[in-house]
Design an enzyme around this catalytic site. Sequence first.
Site, PDB file in Angstrom:
ATOM      1  N   TYR A  36      31.885  27.099  59.331  1.00 24.60           N
ATOM      2  CA  TYR A  36      30.759  26.138  57.968  1.00 24.60           C
ATOM      3  C   TYR A  36      29.196  26.898  58.513  1.00 24.60           C
ATOM      4  O   TYR A  36      28.113  25.983  57.566  1.00 24.60           O
ATOM      5  CB  TYR A  36      31.012  24.875  57.484  1.00 24.60           C
ATOM      6  CG  TYR A  36      32.127  24.721  56.709  1.00 24.60           C
ATOM      7  CD1 TYR A  36      32.629  25.430  55.739  1.00 24.60           C
ATOM      8  CD2 TYR A  36      32.795  23.915  57.448  1.00 24.60           C
ATOM      9  CE1 TYR A  36      34.385  24.856  55.361  1.00 24.60           C
ATOM     10  CE2 TYR A  36      34.097  23.858  57.052  1.00 24.60           C
ATOM     11  CZ  TYR A  36      35.090  24.722  56.327  1.00 24.60           C
ATOM     12  OH  TYR A  36      35.999  24.493  55.706  1.00 24.60           O
ATOM     13  N   ALA A  37      29.211  27.819  59.695  1.00 26.21           N
ATOM     14  CA  ALA A  37      27.378  27.827  60.586  1.00 26.21           C
ATOM     15  C   ALA A  37      27.346  28.736  59.286  1.00 26.21           C
ATOM     16  O   ALA A  37      27.463  30.311  59.547  1.00 26.21           O
ATOM     17  CB  ALA A  37      27.703  28.411  61.976  1.00 26.21           C
ATOM     18  N   ASN A  38      26.605  29.391  58.036  1.00 29.84           N
ATOM     19  CA  ASN A  38      26.777  30.608  57.326  1.00 29.84           C
ATOM     20  C   ASN A  38      25.476  29.193  56.251  1.00 29.84           C
ATOM     21  O   ASN A  38      24.979  28.174  55.810  1.00 29.84           O
ATOM     22  CB  ASN A  38      27.656  30.415  56.225  1.00 29.84           C
ATOM     23  CG  ASN A  38      29.032  30.532  57.025  1.00 29.84           C
ATOM     24  OD1 ASN A  38      29.269  31.657  57.578  1.00 29.84           O
ATOM     25  ND2 ASN A  38      29.735  29.919  56.885  1.00 29.84           N
ATOM     26  N   HIS A  66      10.902  40.057  45.829  1.00 30.51           N
ATOM     27  CA  HIS A  66      10.825  38.829  45.290  1.00 30.51           C
ATOM     28  C   HIS A  66      11.994  38.064  45.202  1.00 30.51           C
ATOM     29  O   HIS A  66      12.991  38.628  44.111  1.00 30.51           O
ATOM     30  CB  HIS A  66       9.584  38.474  44.957  1.00 30.51           C
ATOM     31  CG  HIS A  66       9.286  37.249  44.529  1.00 30.51           C
ATOM     32  ND1 HIS A  66       9.564  36.193  43.117  1.00 30.51           N
ATOM     33  CD2 HIS A  66       9.800  35.631  45.083  1.00 30.51           C
ATOM     34  CE1 HIS A  66       8.871  34.885  43.073  1.00 30.51           C
ATOM     35  NE2 HIS A  66       9.421  34.220  44.770  1.00 30.51           N
ATOM     36  N   ASP A  86      28.763  33.214  60.862  1.00 29.92           N
ATOM     37  CA  ASP A  86      29.469  32.195  61.294  1.00 29.92           C
ATOM     38  C   ASP A  86      30.869  33.639  61.702  1.00 29.92           C
ATOM     39  O   ASP A  86      30.487  34.176  60.714  1.00 29.92           O
ATOM     40  CB  ASP A  86      29.995  30.811  61.890  1.00 29.92           C
ATOM     41  CG  ASP A  86      30.982  31.088  61.001  1.00 29.92           C
ATOM     42  OD1 ASP A  86      31.259  32.192  60.180  1.00 29.92           O
ATOM     43  OD2 ASP A  86      31.283  29.834  60.504  1.00 29.92           O
ATOM     44  N   HIS A  97      32.266  26.019  49.764  1.00 30.90           N
ATOM     45  CA  HIS A  97      32.615  27.121  50.417  1.00 30.90           C
ATOM     46  C   HIS A  97      33.113  28.198  49.558  1.00 30.90           C
ATOM     47  O   HIS A  97      32.545  29.382  50.477  1.00 30.90           O
ATOM     48  CB  HIS A  97      32.995  26.985  51.899  1.00 30.90           C
ATOM     49  CG  HIS A  97      33.407  27.802  52.464  1.00 30.90           C
ATOM     50  ND1 HIS A  97      32.213  27.815  53.895  1.00 30.90           N
ATOM     51  CD2 HIS A  97      34.629  28.401  52.959  1.00 30.90           C
ATOM     52  CE1 HIS A  97      32.667  28.679  54.570  1.00 30.90           C
ATOM     53  NE2 HIS A  97      34.108  29.799  54.005  1.00 30.90           N
TER      54      HIS A  97
END
Length: 139
Positions: A128-130, A20, A28, A106
């Site tokens: 920024y595909a994170n 948990h 990316d 970022h």
Amino acid sequence: MKKNALINAELSYVVATLGHTDEITICDAGLPIPDETQRIDLALIPGVPTFIDTVKAVLGEMQIEGVVMAEEFAQVSPDLHQALIALIRNEELLCGKKITLSYVSHEAFKVHTQDSKAVIRTGECTPYANVIFQSGVVF
């Protein structure tokens, strides 16, 4: 907590051992990954696998309760950001629980990845595909 079966043994193991509030990052192809953090490199060629396909596979396995993204993701890559938000909202409906969304710069996101149990690198080449997923519980 693990929910189903993944083919990738390394990824399956990481998800199965999450407690948990433990975190994993899906990124990316360009996000720097801290040396001390486990790297699960799925990238084959640019675009394979995609960020969204990887997110779908992980969401099929992992109960999440929180999400962290860079503010720049929504601004610079709004279509992919909206696709991710749609998947998260769908996950809320499936599990019947609210999933908290948080945004940081970022630079702060990159620092935050140091807390992840693992970073899963995709072939995605969209800026920024994170995302960082925080593990929830299935009960």
